[in-house]
Design an enzyme around this catalytic site. Structure first.
Site: not given
Length: 590
Positions: A2, A51, A75-76, A337, A340
């Protein structure tokens, strides 16, 4: 995933701010495409993009208590919410089945003191209308992202991603993991657990553990069974879901273990302690790579072995290069990093969402907890080994946590990371670090024992391999650590380097320190990413939210002192460990 967006300590006309808050929150709707909610008064505005994973029918946010005076945007996921609800002593009337509503109940019962009781991943903003105060907090390691900033009027903004702050804030900063910010505590005395930001805000660290100090763990015990039992429970609790879910399966040890354990629980619903059948009993696994990539081959072996419905997703080098600009926008980074590794993950997330999957389990965190990166072979002793794992965990929110969360949430998929479960961390990090060591300086094994190519020298994450020896095919169980950006196909990184060479001139590199005085790019690839980042996020403070410093095979800058060759070979790829990596191994002594 979310997203949350909030404006606190409002000093201007809320009627004008409310539509602006909704507009800015809309920039985060990729994280929460299922529903939007907004609450406001003359002191605060909270907006939530949802979400839906748990309580699909009634869990819309912001959540409001029965008295209508405590408002929460979060959010979580709170994995121990049922245990916390059962232990409540206050008379709180739940309005939903959301796992996050327990935060309101605990706040009513205990004020700010409850936060460390939460086992999960979260970032939340809570407004107390009874006294006009607010409380903002982020989970123990920063699994969930959170940023804050101020506008020209001195109004405080918070958001799940900084892209929603850059258009309005003069400065943006990352909210520190394992901390909370209480408006009630801003005028009080600072404690030993308080840090003060450049803007004068007082953040209080609630996540404090003795295992951070080597002296508290150097004589501890621990064994493979302890690792097995603790991780198994972490995976089980992370499977809480009312929607179809899957597992990310790269074919490396970490994701393979998570997938194998999850498969053992997939036929029953976790929400009722396995008393009923799972709504989606078929576990799907997902792997991504260039055709013929090492990860794809290993992932297929694991999927066949454990019996998941497996999906192998291919991408081309050109498709990856074409996605770089979007990846930098969604990941909010110029770290080499991370970019990639995030690009194939970002491409995979879109396919996962297209298949109807909304949540996935991932193997992030094992390398930080158990010293799994190949440079850990060079750790001179257990103390240095342990202190590096602590440093890696402290910085994980800027690297793999950000990659897993933002790559998936770009397409509305939630990533969960059992290796970073709070209870599992307390178990694994409290073990004697000597039990985790790998390489020449670790305790030797019996000749002929499974290990990295040289009898008697321990492989990285040896204790995890022992713990789950019966779960995986032998060649995958003892597969050498392969960084995700390498395992998707070695040609991927090589092609990115070539692309940057064609875009960045030598003259650009000579003047790099003048154009980018903070975290000056050291390679053409880094310069290329930095220019794209600057176009998306032009604030100097945004660039300061991204980590810098030399690294070899994902090491911290401090670990470069372990080997005199490190400083001359500082590249984040695992293949930079040329005397350890199987594709670059040259040292045949030992």
């Amino acid at each position: 995933m979310c997203s949350i967006f909030g404006i606190l300590d409002i000093k201007t006309d809320v009627a004008a701010l409310r539509p602006k808050a909704i507009e800015l929150s809309g920039m985060l709707r990729h994280r929460g495409p299922d529903w939007s909610g907004v609450w406001s008064n003359n002191k605060a505005i909270l907006v939530h993009e949802r979400l839906a994973i748990v309580d699909l029918e009634n869990g819309a946010q912001p959540l409001i208590n029965n008295n209508r005076n405590h408002i929460l945007a979060v959010n979580g996921e709170i994995y121990n919410h049922k245990q916390l609800e059962a232990a409540l002593t206050t008379d709180y009337q739940f309005q939903t089945q959301s796992d996050c509503e327990v935060i309101l109940a605990l706040y009513q019962q205990e004020g700010v003191q409850f936060i460390d009781q939460l086992k999960g991943m979260f970032a939340f903003a809570l407004f107390d209308e009874s006294d006009g105060s607010y409380l903002i907090a982020r989970d123990h390691l920063g699994i969930i992202p959170l940023y804050y900033g101020y506008d020209v009027h001195g109004q405080l903004y918070v958001a799940s991603e900084m892209k929603a702050l850059v258009p309005v804030c003069k400065t943006v900063s990352e909210f520190p993991p394992g901390h909370y910010l209480s408006s009630k505590e801003q005028d009080g005395l600072s404690s030993t657990h308080t840090s003060i930001s450049e803007s004068g805000l007082k953040f209080t660290r609630y996540y404090n553990r003795d295992w951070r100090d080597y002296d508290t763990v150097k004589d501890a015990g621990g064994d493979a069974k302890l690792v097995h039992d603790a991780l198994t429970e972490a995976v089980r609790t992370h499977m809480m879901s009312d929607v179809p879910y899957g597992v990310l399966l790269s074919g490396g040890l970490d994701s393979s273990v998570i997938a194998a354990v999850a498969q053992k629980f997939a036929k029953k619903r976790i929400e009722d302690e396995g008393q009923s059948k799972a709504w989606w009993p078929q576990l799907h696994s997902f792997a991504v790579g260039l055709k013929g990539a090492p990860d794809l081959i290993a992932a297929k072996k694991v999927a066949d072995h454990i019996g998941t419905i497996h999906h192998e997703l291919h991408y081309t080098v050109q498709e990856g290069i074409d996605a770089i600009r979007d990846v930098i926008y969604f990941l909010e980074t110029y770290d080499v990093t991370t970019i990639r590794a995030s690009t194939p993950m970002y491409l995979m997330a879109r396919k996962i969402k297209a298949m109807g999957i909304k949540m996935v389990l991932s193997g992030e965190g094992a390398d930080e907890v158990f010293g799994g990166y190949l440079y850990f072979h060079k750790a001179p002793n257990a103390k240095e080994f342990h202190e590096e794992t602590v440093r890696k965990l402290d910085r994980l929110h800027m690297f793999d946590c950000a990659r897993a969360n933002k790559s998936m949430s770009a397409w509305g998929v939630e990533a969960r990371v059992p290796f970073l479960d709070k209870a599992f961390l307390d178990t694994a990090m409290s073990m004697n670090p000597a039990l985790k060591m790998c390489g020449k300086n670790a305790d030797r094994l019996e000749t002929g024992a499974p290990g990295f190519g040289r009898a008697g020298i321990k492989m990285e994450k040896h204790i995890v391999r022992e713990a789950f020896a019966d779960y995986l095919p032998e060649d995958v169980l003892w597969r050498q650590k392969e960084q995700f950006s390498d395992g998707v196909g070695y040609n991927w990184i090589d092609s990115l380097v070539e692309q940057a060479e064609s875009q960045v001139t030598d003259q650009m590199m000579l003047s790099a320190e003048f154009r980018f005085p903070h975290n000056t790019p050291q390679t053409k690839e880094a310069y290329f990413y930095r220019t794209i980042f600057e176009q998306h996020f032009p604030l100097d403070s945004a660039a300061e939210c991204v980590p810098g410093g030399k690294s070899v095979a994902c090491s911290t800058p401090e670990a470069l002192a372990w080997d005199e060759k490190f400083s001359q070979n500082a590249d984040p790829s695992g293949r930079a460990m040329f005397d350890v990596h199987e594709q670059g191994y040259t040292d045949k002594s030992a």
